[in-house]
Design a protein around this motif. Structure first.
Motif, PDB file in Angstrom:
ATOM      1  N   ILE A  10     -30.458  41.354  33.737  1.00  0.00           N
ATOM      2  CA  ILE A  10     -29.667  40.526  34.654  1.00  0.00           C
ATOM      3  C   ILE A  10     -30.063  39.063  34.533  1.00  0.00           C
ATOM      4  N   ASN A  11     -31.343  38.792  34.430  1.00  0.00           N
ATOM      5  CA  ASN A  11     -31.783  37.403  34.253  1.00  0.00           C
ATOM      6  C   ASN A  11     -31.218  36.798  32.972  1.00  0.00           C
ATOM      7  N   ALA A  12     -31.162  37.602  31.913  1.00  0.00           N
ATOM      8  CA  ALA A  12     -30.585  37.110  30.656  1.00  0.00           C
ATOM      9  C   ALA A  12     -29.098  36.823  30.822  1.00  0.00           C
ATOM     10  N   LEU A  13     -28.406  37.704  31.502  1.00  0.00           N
ATOM     11  CA  LEU A  13     -26.967  37.514  31.715  1.00  0.00           C
ATOM     12  C   LEU A  13     -26.662  36.243  32.505  1.00  0.00           C
ATOM     13  N   LEU A  14     -27.585  35.869  33.383  1.00  0.00           N
ATOM     14  CA  LEU A  14     -27.362  34.718  34.259  1.00  0.00           C
ATOM     15  C   LEU A  14     -28.100  33.456  33.810  1.00  0.00           C
ATOM     16  N   SER A  15     -28.689  33.486  32.634  1.00  0.00           N
ATOM     17  CA  SER A  15     -29.550  32.361  32.254  1.00  0.00           C
ATOM     18  C   SER A  15     -28.977  31.471  31.165  1.00  0.00           C
ATOM     19  N   ASP A  16     -27.834  31.830  30.585  1.00  0.00           N
ATOM     20  CA  ASP A  16     -27.295  31.027  29.484  1.00  0.00           C
ATOM     21  C   ASP A  16     -26.832  29.675  29.991  1.00  0.00           C
ATOM     22  N   GLU A  17     -27.412  28.626  29.477  1.00  0.00           N
ATOM     23  CA  GLU A  17     -27.043  27.266  29.878  1.00  0.00           C
ATOM     24  C   GLU A  17     -26.491  26.470  28.701  1.00  0.00           C
ATOM     25  N   THR A  18     -26.177  27.139  27.613  1.00  0.00           N
ATOM     26  CA  THR A  18     -25.677  26.453  26.423  1.00  0.00           C
ATOM     27  C   THR A  18     -24.256  25.987  26.644  1.00  0.00           C
ATOM     28  N   ALA A  19     -24.036  24.689  26.518  1.00  0.00           N
ATOM     29  CA  ALA A  19     -22.686  24.150  26.693  1.00  0.00           C
ATOM     30  C   ALA A  19     -21.858  24.434  25.453  1.00  0.00           C
ATOM     31  N   ALA A  20     -20.617  24.853  25.660  1.00  0.00           N
ATOM     32  CA  ALA A  20     -19.727  25.126  24.532  1.00  0.00           C
ATOM     33  C   ALA A  20     -19.239  23.807  23.937  1.00  0.00           C
ATOM     34  N   LEU A  21     -19.288  23.694  22.622  1.00  0.00           N
ATOM     35  CA  LEU A  21     -18.737  22.512  21.969  1.00  0.00           C
ATOM     36  C   LEU A  21     -17.236  22.464  22.220  1.00  0.00           C
ATOM     37  N   PRO A  22     -16.652  21.277  22.371  1.00  0.00           N
ATOM     38  CA  PRO A  22     -15.229  21.185  22.718  1.00  0.00           C
ATOM     39  C   PRO A  22     -14.321  21.596  21.575  1.00  0.00           C
ATOM     40  N   PRO A  23     -13.060  21.907  21.866  1.00  0.00           N
ATOM     41  CA  PRO A  23     -12.103  22.277  20.820  1.00  0.00           C
ATOM     42  C   PRO A  23     -11.799  21.099  19.904  1.00  0.00           C
ATOM     43  N   VAL A  24     -11.332  21.416  18.693  1.00  0.00           N
ATOM     44  CA  VAL A  24     -11.092  20.390  17.683  1.00  0.00           C
ATOM     45  C   VAL A  24      -9.652  20.440  17.186  1.00  0.00           C
ATOM     46  N   VAL A  46     -25.201  37.178  25.003  1.00  0.00           N
ATOM     47  CA  VAL A  46     -25.323  38.106  26.136  1.00  0.00           C
ATOM     48  C   VAL A  46     -25.431  37.257  27.390  1.00  0.00           C
ATOM     49  N   THR A  47     -24.277  36.855  27.894  1.00  0.00           N
ATOM     50  CA  THR A  47     -24.203  35.994  29.072  1.00  0.00           C
ATOM     51  C   THR A  47     -22.979  36.364  29.891  1.00  0.00           C
ATOM     52  N   LEU A  48     -23.117  36.266  31.189  1.00  0.00           N
ATOM     53  CA  LEU A  48     -22.014  36.541  32.106  1.00  0.00           C
ATOM     54  C   LEU A  48     -21.011  35.390  32.150  1.00  0.00           C
ATOM     55  N   ARG A  49     -21.354  34.268  31.559  1.00  0.00           N
ATOM     56  CA  ARG A  49     -20.550  33.072  31.740  1.00  0.00           C
ATOM     57  C   ARG A  49     -19.074  33.281  31.368  1.00  0.00           C
ATOM     58  N   GLU A  50     -18.798  33.911  30.227  1.00  0.00           N
ATOM     59  CA  GLU A  50     -17.406  34.036  29.792  1.00  0.00           C
ATOM     60  C   GLU A  50     -16.585  34.907  30.738  1.00  0.00           C
ATOM     61  N   LYS A  51     -17.180  35.979  31.232  1.00  0.00           N
ATOM     62  CA  LYS A  51     -16.463  36.812  32.210  1.00  0.00           C
ATOM     63  C   LYS A  51     -16.216  36.039  33.501  1.00  0.00           C
ATOM     64  N   MET A  52     -17.198  35.224  33.914  1.00  0.00           N
ATOM     65  CA  MET A  52     -17.030  34.458  35.143  1.00  0.00           C
ATOM     66  C   MET A  52     -15.995  33.344  34.974  1.00  0.00           C
ATOM     67  N   VAL A  53     -15.894  32.765  33.789  1.00  0.00           N
ATOM     68  CA  VAL A  53     -14.858  31.749  33.566  1.00  0.00           C
ATOM     69  C   VAL A  53     -13.478  32.374  33.753  1.00  0.00           C
ATOM     70  N   VAL A  54     -13.282  33.593  33.253  1.00  0.00           N
ATOM     71  CA  VAL A  54     -12.002  34.272  33.454  1.00  0.00           C
ATOM     72  C   VAL A  54     -11.818  34.642  34.923  1.00  0.00           C
ATOM     73  N   PHE A  55     -12.895  35.064  35.578  1.00  0.00           N
ATOM     74  CA  PHE A  55     -12.803  35.366  37.012  1.00  0.00           C
ATOM     75  C   PHE A  55     -12.329  34.144  37.791  1.00  0.00           C
ATOM     76  N   TRP A  56     -12.947  32.992  37.537  1.00  0.00           N
ATOM     77  CA  TRP A  56     -12.562  31.784  38.274  1.00  0.00           C
ATOM     78  C   TRP A  56     -11.189  31.263  37.828  1.00  0.00           C
ATOM     79  N   HIS A  57     -10.858  31.459  36.554  1.00  0.00           N
ATOM     80  CA  HIS A  57      -9.530  31.074  36.068  1.00  0.00           C
ATOM     81  C   HIS A  57      -8.455  31.863  36.803  1.00  0.00           C
TER      82      HIS A  57
END
Length: 523
Positions: free
Chosen positions: A43-57, A107-118
């Motif tokens: 769970i800590n790993a799922l909630l710990s990703d702080e890597t910012a995604a590079l923007p689209p090109v 292995v991060t929850l971030r992508e699922k949460m982005v869809v949740f908030w979207h």
């Protein structure tokens, strides 16, 4: 009283259940990395990703079109608007990029949460009409994906994409627009439940609070214009304890945003509403009275006590006894995004890398288009309420499956286990031999089938189904060594095309059958 924590065994089954719900599909490498580790570490790993995604090109320049402001391979997110044709190309780049982030997630929850908030703060690229704003909204959801909900609501209220989507940029003291004021209460914070007793007068008063905001297209940001702001006092109903928000003049008028959010967030229904949505997204769509009292209520209390930080709520949810109950495993129908992107990740399909960004984006766009064909067009929910499968009673995500979409899903899996998708000479497809080689003992047909089912399915299948799957590997022969010999012959002479074709054809047939069964639709 806090949510009851899970105290049972945390083995492969529990690990895969957790990863299936928090990621888009589960790779073998995901399982291997966290196998044997305690629940808290995962769970800590799922909630710990702080890597910012590079923007689209800019992947879209071609023989018929050139973006006049942005060179090939450079980002357009801070560029001038251009025109409609330029914007349409950038929208395609944006939604492809977003899909690519989901396919390539760690292995991060971030992508699922982005869809949740979207889905929660729904906006659509078609209505927003500016890819830069849509990207900025997405970046905002990424930043706050498991941050502070109250701050997220504030930032969404000021977001150019939301100001455009719900007409906030035309909301003035002479012509109040109630769109955002209504949805803020009805969809974003309090919901429509029986205890959300705000009235129409509250919507009208809130609309006045939000007057004065417009968009600076050059800065790609909001601007507060005091001359357009209604500086009169705003009276709210008994539901809000007859709160009076004193009108403010000049630049102080912008401070009324904090006043109204403070007023709304005093209502317990905010935490209950969000926790119900999280429950339906991650556990199950039906909330019984017992679940409400024993799980939602204490989870909402955790939310309030943490001053509306999302992370403590997610930790409590995913480490709860309730999350791991047998009836809450394999009970969800995969969303189209989960189905398409999950397949790419489960089978570890290789995509072109960033040095070939043109084809990389094309491949991502294809996966995105397939999810859209199955009723989930990432970037463009049907309306401000999001996708009906997340809220429409009583079916909820049963709506994802009908005679049309199930047929299309089967065509999709059949294509990827056979011909795949090809563009510009580049191909994405499942390689069943490479996939199977990652198993612990692929030469043993029983172990192979069990490990594949463990990863790809969330519910048990019958003994007769396993027997049929094995018959495919054995080419209907009786003894296991018909598969064992075929696999070992290939491994000992992997350059022999004939030997590879023997195992490849059998594996293709088996995985095709597995993905066509109803169990593959469940998560």
């Amino acid at each position: 009283m806090p949510v009851t924590p899970y105290k049972g065994a945390f083995g492969n089954n529990e690990l895969i259940h957790l990863l299936k719900r928090t990621l888009f599909g589960v790779k073998k490498s995901d399982i291997n990395t966290y196998k044997g580790k305690p629940l808290t570490d995962v769970i800590n790993a799922l909630l710990s990703d702080e890597t910012a995604a590079l923007p689209p090109v800019n992947n879209y320049n071609d023989g018929t079109f050139t973006d006049p402001a942005i060179a090939d391979g450079q980002t357009w997110v801070n560029a001038p608007y251009g025109n409609g044709n330029v914007n349409n190309r950038r929208v395609g780049s944006f939604t492809s990029w977003w899909t690519g982030n989901m396919i390539g997630q760690a292995v991060t929850l971030r992508e699922k949460m982005v869809v949740f908030w979207h889905n929660h703060f729904a906006t659509g690229t078609a209505t927003v009409g500016d890819a830069r704003y849509s990207y900025k909204t997405n970046a905002l959801l990424r930043t706050y994906s498991f941050g502070n909900f109250k701050q997220l609501v504030k930032q969404v209220s000021l977001d150019p994409g939301m100001l455009k989507y719900l007409n906030g940029y035309v909301n003035t003291k002479t012509a109040p627009d109630e769109n955002y004021a209504r949805e803020l209460q009805e969809l974003f914070t309090l919901g429509k439940g029986p205890e959300s007793k705000y009235i129409e007068a509250d919507v009208k008063a809130a609309a006045k609070v939000f007057t004065g905001y417009r968009i600076d297209a050059n800065a790609i940001n909001y601007v507060f214009d005091p001359a357009r702001h209604d500086s009169t006092d705003k009276q709210f109903s008994s539901f809000y304890n007859n709160t009076l928000i004193k009108g403010k003049t000049g630049v102080d008028g912008a401070k009324e945003l904090d006043d109204i959010l403070n007023m709304i967030f005093l209502q317990n229904e905010v935490s209950l509403f969000i926790c119900r949505k999280l429950y339906r997204f991650f556990i199950y769509y039906k909330i019984s009275p017992e679940v409400e009292s024993s799980f939602i209520v204490p989870l909402a209390e955790t939310f309030r006590q943490s001053d509306f930080e999302i992370k403590p709520v997610l930790k409590a949810l995913f480490s709860s006894e309730h999350f791991f109950l047998d009836q809450n495993r394999g009970c969800m129908i995969k969303s189209p995004a989960d189905f398409t992107i999950g397949l790419c990740r489960e089978f570890d399909i290789p995509f072109p890398d960033k040095t070939d960004y043109v084809n990389q984006y094309f491949m991502w766009a294809y996966i995105k288009s397939q999810a859209a064909a199955f009723q989930q067009d990432i970037g463009d929910p049907p309306d401000v309420s999001g996708w009906p499968a997340y809220y429409q009673e009583p079916q909820f995500y049963e709506l994802w499956i009908n005679s049309d979409t199930i047929s299309k899903r089967n065509v999709f899996t059949d294509r990827f286990i056979s011909t795949g998708y090809t563009r510009n000479g580049k191909k994405i497809s499942i390689d069943p031999v490479i996939y199977t080689a990652k198993f612990a003992n692929p030469a043993d047909p029983n172990a192979l089938i069990n490990e594949a089912l463990e990863q790809l399915y969330r519910i048990d299948v019958s003994a007769s189904t396993k027997t049929f799957l094995k018959s495919i590997l054995l080419s209907n022969q009786a003894s296991d060594f018909y598969w064992t010999n075929a696999w070992n012959d290939y491994k000992n002479d992997s350059g022999n095309i004939s030997k590879k074709n023997i195992v490849n054809s059998r594996l293709q047939a088996m995985y095709k059958y597995m993905m066509n069964l109803a169990e593959y639709q469940l998560s």
